[in-house]
Structure formats: C-alpha cells, structure tokens
Scaffold this motif. Sequence first.
Motif, mmCIF file in Angstrom:
data_model
loop_
_atom_site.group_PDB
_atom_site.id
_atom_site.type_symbol
_atom_site.label_atom_id
_atom_site.label_comp_id
_atom_site.label_asym_id
_atom_site.label_seq_id
_atom_site.Cartn_x
_atom_site.Cartn_y
_atom_site.Cartn_z
ATOM 1 N N VAL A 49 0.221 4.349 -7.252
ATOM 2 C CA VAL A 49 -1.118 5.240 -7.001
ATOM 3 C C VAL A 49 -1.920 5.254 -7.950
ATOM 4 N N ASP A 109 -5.346 4.082 0.267
ATOM 5 C CA ASP A 109 -5.005 4.205 -1.254
ATOM 6 C C ASP A 109 -5.842 4.990 -1.874
ATOM 7 N N ARG A 164 -6.972 -1.526 3.061
ATOM 8 C CA ARG A 164 -6.001 -0.776 2.446
ATOM 9 C C ARG A 164 -6.258 0.287 1.099
ATOM 10 N N TRP A 165 -7.342 -0.564 0.343
ATOM 11 C CA TRP A 165 -7.749 0.352 -0.749
ATOM 12 C C TRP A 165 -8.978 1.668 -0.345
ATOM 13 N N TRP A 220 -4.614 8.586 -1.048
ATOM 14 C CA TRP A 220 -4.252 9.001 -0.908
ATOM 15 C C TRP A 220 -4.109 9.778 -2.501
ATOM 16 N N SER A 227 1.021 -0.991 -0.523
ATOM 17 C CA SER A 227 0.200 0.106 -0.175
ATOM 18 C C SER A 227 0.958 1.131 0.292
ATOM 19 N N VAL A 228 0.619 2.340 -0.652
ATOM 20 C CA VAL A 228 0.713 3.795 -0.441
ATOM 21 C C VAL A 228 1.122 4.020 1.096
ATOM 22 N N ASN A 250 -3.049 1.010 -7.926
ATOM 23 C CA ASN A 250 -3.253 0.710 -6.553
ATOM 24 C C ASN A 250 -4.832 0.930 -5.912
#
Length: 471
Positions: free
Chosen positions: A109, A132, A128-129, A135, A60-61, A112
């Motif tokens: 980015v 992201d 996690r999504w 971000w 992940s970012v 993801n």
Amino acid sequence: MEDMDEVPEAVPDDNRRQVLYWRLLARLFDPEEQAGLESASLAVVEDIGLPPALLDPRASVDSIVQRHPELAAEFDGLMVPETGPEDAADGDARDRAAEVRRAALVSKVLLNVFATGSGAVGAGQLSRWQSDAGWLERALGCAPGELRGGRPGGPGASPAGTGGDGRTPDLSNLIPTIGPELGALEADLVRRMHLREVLADPQLAARLTPSMSLIEQLLRDKNNLSGVALANAKALIRRFVDEVAEVLRTQVEKSSVGAIDRSVPPKRVFRNLDLDRTVWKNLTNYSPEEERLYVDRLYYRHTARKTTPQRLIVVVDQSGSMVHSMVNCTILASIFAGLPKVDVHLIAYDTRALDLTPWVHDPFESLLRTQLGGGTDGTVAMALAQPKVAEPRNTVVVWISDFYEWQSQPLFDSMAALHRSGVKFIPVGSVTSSGRGSVNPWFRERFKDQGTPVISGHIRKLVHELKTFLT
C-alpha cells in the motif's frame, strides 16, 4: 546483499519482517531495483502464502484484491494501532508470523501511494493511484476519500471503527499529517498530466480518449480553462456523456415498460388488429359451400399501458469519492426525464446543495454546474428535496452516496420520515459500471432494518428498480 537471496523457513520472523521493510525503504528512496532485497522479499512472500504480485510496482491493490478477494478484509484496518489487551502481554506472546504478513501488505500500500515516480502521467495511472490511495485510507481505518477531503464519518462511519479486535484509529493525528500529503501527491499527478497544455492544442486534444478518470479531472479543472482549452474540454465531456447515455438508454429500454391497461378501449387501427382472435371468434360464420369466412366483428389488441404521473427525485453526493456516481446518475436522470409522465428533479450536494432540475434534460450542462470535492452534509440536500414531495405515494427518492456524513442521525431521521410517509425511498451506495463502492455500515444497517436496503452494484440494478416503480 548476496546473503539475502533466499530466506529459508528457519530464519526468524523478525528477520523476515526486516527484509520486507528494508525493501520498502529502498524502493521509496531509490526506484532502482535492489536484486538481493527483491529476491529475498519474493522468498518471504511466497513462503507465507501471499501472491508475488504484491511485489510488482505496476500492480494496483484493486487488481490484487480482484484476483484474491480474501485479502480485502486484511487490507481494511491494516495500519490501525492496536489498543487491545494483547498490548500489555509479554513480547514473546506476539504473533510474529502475522506481523510478517502485515509487513508485506503494508509495504504494498505504501509503495503504490508514495512512490509516484516522475515524468508525464496518463489518466489510467492517475486512476490507479486514486484507487490505491483509497486502500491506504481504508488501511488507516478511514473511509476512501476521508483523509484527502477531510471527511469525518458519522456514528460508526470508519470501516475499522472500534471493533472486536480492539483497534481504534486516531483520526485527529492522521488528518493533519497524512491527509495534506495525499492531497499534494494527487495534485502533483494531475499537474504532470499537463492537461491544460494538451487541451490548448486541438490535435493533441483529439487524441485523448474520454474515460471516467479524465472526465473527473476536466470537471475539477473546468474553472481554470478558457478559450480553445475549455472548448476542447467540453467536447471531451460531451463525447463521454453521449457514449454513456447510449449504453444506459439501451438498458432503460430493455426494462419492463408497465402492465397493459385493459380499462382503456383498444385503438381501432390496422396495426392493432388481432387477426388470430378475429378469425377464431368468427369461425361460426364460415360457409363451407362458398369456402368463405364472414366476419361480423373485428377484434383489436389492447396496447395502452398503465401510466400514472410519477415524480422522481434524484439526490447525488458530488464529493470526491462519488464522482463516478455523479456522472452516471446525472445521465440516468436525463434519460428518465424523457419518459412520458415522469417528472424528474435532480439535486447535487457536498456541504452545499445545488438544484440542477432546470438542466435535468441535458446532463452535459448539469455536470458543468457541479463542484466536485469537499465534505458531505446531506441535511442541506434534504432541505431541497422534502418540499418537492407533493404526493408521497407517487414519488420515488433515489439517494446516491457513500453515506459518510457530518450529521448522520438527523439525516437518517429525515430519510426515515420520507419512507413512513409513503415515498419509495431507494438508497444507493454505488452507481458505477463495475459496482464497486464503499458504504457507511452505520447507515447500511439502519436502511436494512427499515426495509430499504442499500443498492450497491451495477447500474442495471438501479435501472430495474426505477422502471418497476415508474411504469
């Protein structure tokens, strides 16, 4: 692709950038790894000094930024169109090396967020999504949750804004296009979790481990559940609430409990007897011949604490980006409500405000009455909070939000008025276990100027502030 296995330093930056974007397109339309593109992209990334984890679809970012904090600033405003004077310059004057670096970060980015795959989704994957996607919104110059929830900020609300680098986001074009797409992707991930089917089966539901991500989805979907599924959802929420409450209660108990009030005479009971002081004060009565100490006065310890009736008003932003804070602060309010001589009020808001004070002692019931998501208009919450301030100097108002507001100036003016009246005003930007959170810089600067800086960090910071004032 055989000739793309390596990208030596002599290869022009334009070619390097193309390699990274070809890999992006290949990954978006075909999840299968293209060996040539992967090895060539790895050579580019390593050569320009970026971590290879940028090419790992499982990373992940957030995890990358945690290991390489210096990259956080590069992701902010990464995809905002440039409108500075350099646009008019000759093409040869462009910083092509910087464009290669930007291409690597942009690819990470986009992949993801938009390469969500297929099949069943776990709560961790959904979390996690969502991180992201936040971000991506930051890269586009928006606040996390802004595109998904249609939440325009107030003055200076966008993290990128119109800064010294000349970048200006065009939100009017982004919200109607990317926003709905992000919302559709998130809805698809939730659908693929098959939560409703799992909850309808007691055995499957029992295997679920309560987490913040899972609780968020249960709270969002609670109105669509019934029967066994609703009962299992409530059981999971209560389990999580009880676990978090136990941790927070320990933190509250470890904090300061107030100064000794020596104006109150000590209670003359055996457990308060100060034996050392009693012996010391009666030493003059010691008889050497009899080897006895005659005690003509007993001394007791002061145990009374200085406690005055205090009112705690907790106002929580319940919009999509503040779910963690909504859960934590609802639980925290219930714990403080159990303290002696503390009158706790709880208000949740998005574009409407909800007074949860009747249920403040039961965080489970409070959470079931929340409606997560939507926009943010703190003025409606202020309209409920202001009448609750009876004695300003015995009142603390804790306002938990990212402060990306529809009506920034009127809300800040009301907050400033509370502060001037003598209310202890505590703005809080994040109340999570990790302390990560985004706060509107426009509000952050004004809170700092008036002497009420935003608390952004671990929940222990808020516990300490409250205990210092209330005890």
